[in-house]
Design a protein around this motif. Structure first.
Motif, PDB file in Angstrom:
ATOM      1  N   ASP A   1       2.962  -5.814-176.247  1.00  0.00           N
ATOM      2  CA  ASP A   1       3.958  -5.271-175.338  1.00  0.00           C
ATOM      3  C   ASP A   1       4.790  -6.411-174.760  1.00  0.00           C
ATOM      4  O   ASP A   1       4.431  -7.573-174.845  1.00  0.00           O
ATOM      5  N   ILE A   2       5.922  -6.030-174.217  1.00  0.00           N
ATOM      6  CA  ILE A   2       6.818  -6.991-173.584  1.00  0.00           C
ATOM      7  C   ILE A   2       6.931  -6.587-172.123  1.00  0.00           C
ATOM      8  O   ILE A   2       7.225  -5.435-171.802  1.00  0.00           O
ATOM      9  N   THR A   3       6.652  -7.538-171.245  1.00  0.00           N
ATOM     10  CA  THR A   3       6.705  -7.272-169.807  1.00  0.00           C
ATOM     11  C   THR A   3       7.671  -8.252-169.149  1.00  0.00           C
ATOM     12  O   THR A   3       7.997  -9.300-169.708  1.00  0.00           O
ATOM     13  N   MET A   4       8.091  -7.878-167.969  1.00  0.00           N
ATOM     14  CA  MET A   4       8.937  -8.756-167.168  1.00  0.00           C
ATOM     15  C   MET A   4       8.080  -9.283-166.018  1.00  0.00           C
ATOM     16  O   MET A   4       7.439  -8.508-165.310  1.00  0.00           O
ATOM     17  N   GLU A   5       8.039 -10.601-165.873  1.00  0.00           N
ATOM     18  CA  GLU A   5       7.285 -11.227-164.788  1.00  0.00           C
ATOM     19  C   GLU A   5       8.253 -11.947-163.863  1.00  0.00           C
ATOM     20  O   GLU A   5       9.155 -12.632-164.313  1.00  0.00           O
ATOM     21  N   ARG A   6       8.028 -11.795-162.595  1.00  0.00           N
ATOM     22  CA  ARG A   6       8.881 -12.404-161.583  1.00  0.00           C
ATOM     23  C   ARG A   6       8.595 -13.906-161.487  1.00  0.00           C
ATOM     24  O   ARG A   6       7.438 -14.331-161.496  1.00  0.00           O
ATOM     25  N   VAL A   7       9.650 -14.680-161.382  1.00  0.00           N
ATOM     26  CA  VAL A   7       9.522 -16.122-161.150  1.00  0.00           C
ATOM     27  C   VAL A   7       9.102 -16.314-159.698  1.00  0.00           C
ATOM     28  O   VAL A   7       9.590 -15.628-158.803  1.00  0.00           O
ATOM     29  N   LYS A   8       8.179 -17.236-159.474  1.00  0.00           N
ATOM     30  CA  LYS A   8       7.737 -17.509-158.105  1.00  0.00           C
ATOM     31  C   LYS A   8       8.927 -18.034-157.293  1.00  0.00           C
ATOM     32  O   LYS A   8       9.799 -18.710-157.828  1.00  0.00           O
ATOM     33  N   PRO A   9       8.956 -17.744-156.000  1.00  0.00           N
ATOM     34  CA  PRO A   9      10.097 -18.168-155.177  1.00  0.00           C
ATOM     35  C   PRO A   9      10.212 -19.692-155.076  1.00  0.00           C
ATOM     36  O   PRO A   9       9.235 -20.409-155.201  1.00  0.00           O
ATOM     37  N   ARG A  10      11.444 -20.152-154.876  1.00  0.00           N
ATOM     38  CA  ARG A  10      11.767 -21.568-154.673  1.00  0.00           C
ATOM     39  C   ARG A  10      11.348 -22.444-155.847  1.00  0.00           C
ATOM     40  O   ARG A  10      10.854 -23.551-155.657  1.00  0.00           O
TER      41      ARG A  10
ATOM     42  N   LEU B   1       9.848 -27.005-162.401  1.00  0.00           N
ATOM     43  CA  LEU B   1       8.710 -26.109-162.222  1.00  0.00           C
ATOM     44  C   LEU B   1       8.843 -24.862-163.088  1.00  0.00           C
ATOM     45  O   LEU B   1       7.848 -24.345-163.598  1.00  0.00           O
ATOM     46  N   ILE B   2      10.070 -24.382-163.280  1.00  0.00           N
ATOM     47  CA  ILE B   2      10.289 -23.239-164.180  1.00  0.00           C
ATOM     48  C   ILE B   2       9.905 -23.631-165.594  1.00  0.00           C
ATOM     49  O   ILE B   2       9.253 -22.860-166.311  1.00  0.00           O
ATOM     50  N   PHE B   3      10.267 -24.835-166.011  1.00  0.00           N
ATOM     51  CA  PHE B   3       9.875 -25.313-167.337  1.00  0.00           C
ATOM     52  C   PHE B   3       8.352 -25.338-167.472  1.00  0.00           C
ATOM     53  O   PHE B   3       7.804 -24.900-168.483  1.00  0.00           O
ATOM     54  N   LEU B   4       7.664 -25.849-166.468  1.00  0.00           N
ATOM     55  CA  LEU B   4       6.209 -25.902-166.525  1.00  0.00           C
ATOM     56  C   LEU B   4       5.589 -24.509-166.515  1.00  0.00           C
ATOM     57  O   LEU B   4       4.580 -24.277-167.180  1.00  0.00           O
ATOM     58  N   ASP B   5       6.194 -23.571-165.768  1.00  0.00           N
ATOM     59  CA  ASP B   5       5.704 -22.186-165.794  1.00  0.00           C
ATOM     60  C   ASP B   5       5.829 -21.591-167.196  1.00  0.00           C
ATOM     61  O   ASP B   5       4.909 -20.952-167.697  1.00  0.00           O
TER      62      ASP B   5
ATOM     63  N   GLY C   1      15.824 -14.446-162.131  1.00  0.00           N
ATOM     64  CA  GLY C   1      14.488 -14.759-161.646  1.00  0.00           C
ATOM     65  C   GLY C   1      13.368 -14.004-162.338  1.00  0.00           C
ATOM     66  O   GLY C   1      12.371 -13.661-161.703  1.00  0.00           O
ATOM     67  N   TRP C   2      13.511 -13.752-163.632  1.00  0.00           N
ATOM     68  CA  TRP C   2      12.488 -13.030-164.391  1.00  0.00           C
ATOM     69  C   TRP C   2      12.194 -13.747-165.701  1.00  0.00           C
ATOM     70  O   TRP C   2      13.078 -14.345-166.307  1.00  0.00           O
TER      71      TRP C   2
END
Length: 134
Positions: free
Chosen positions: A79-88, A93-97, A116-117
């Motif tokens: 399945d394909i889901t949408m996950e929220r990016v953590k705030p700030r 940090l987005i790259f590491l996530d 932000g998803w």
């Protein structure tokens, strides 16, 4: 301190891309890492970096466990889901996530949405109730 972490992240990416540890390549990598523009919108929180680095350490054994699970017990559903990016979250940090999510064999980030998803593809062993077949 966090600026140093950004520099180290850039150098690690450079060495992963080039796979060359010659003196010339190290000089080029350091030069590029220093010349790349940084984010000036606010200071990054050191605790966020440390938390992500801790999550990476936890992800290593998790990746092996998931790989053996896929080998031993087939995972036929996805399945394909949408996950929220953590705030700030900063770009580093987005790259590491994204790296963390993609590192484990059962998940991969298909796309990062600027709103932000993360769009995440997962394989599962069992069908989720209400999920359509095919």
């Amino acid at each position: 301190m966090v600026g140093h972490l950004n520099l180290i992240l850039r150098l690690v990416i450079w060495f992963l891309l080039t796979a060359d540890f010659s003196v010339a390549n190290i000089i080029i990598g350091v030069s590029i890492a220093l010349l790349l523009p940084g984010r000036h919108k606010g200071p990054e929180a050191l605790k966020d970096w440390l938390r992500v680095l801790g999550e990476i350490v936890v992800a290593l054994p998790q990746a092996y466990i998931e790989a053996f699970e896929i080998i031993i017990r087939p995972h036929k559903y996805e399945d394909i889901t949408m996950e929220r990016v953590k705030p700030r979250r900063t770009p580093g940090l987005i790259f590491l996530d994204i790296f963390l999510i993609t590192f484990t064999p059962k998940t991969i980030v298909l796309k990062y949405h600027e709103e932000g998803w993360y769009e995440v593809h997962r394989v599962r062993r069992r069908k989720i109730v209400g999920q359509k077949e095919g």
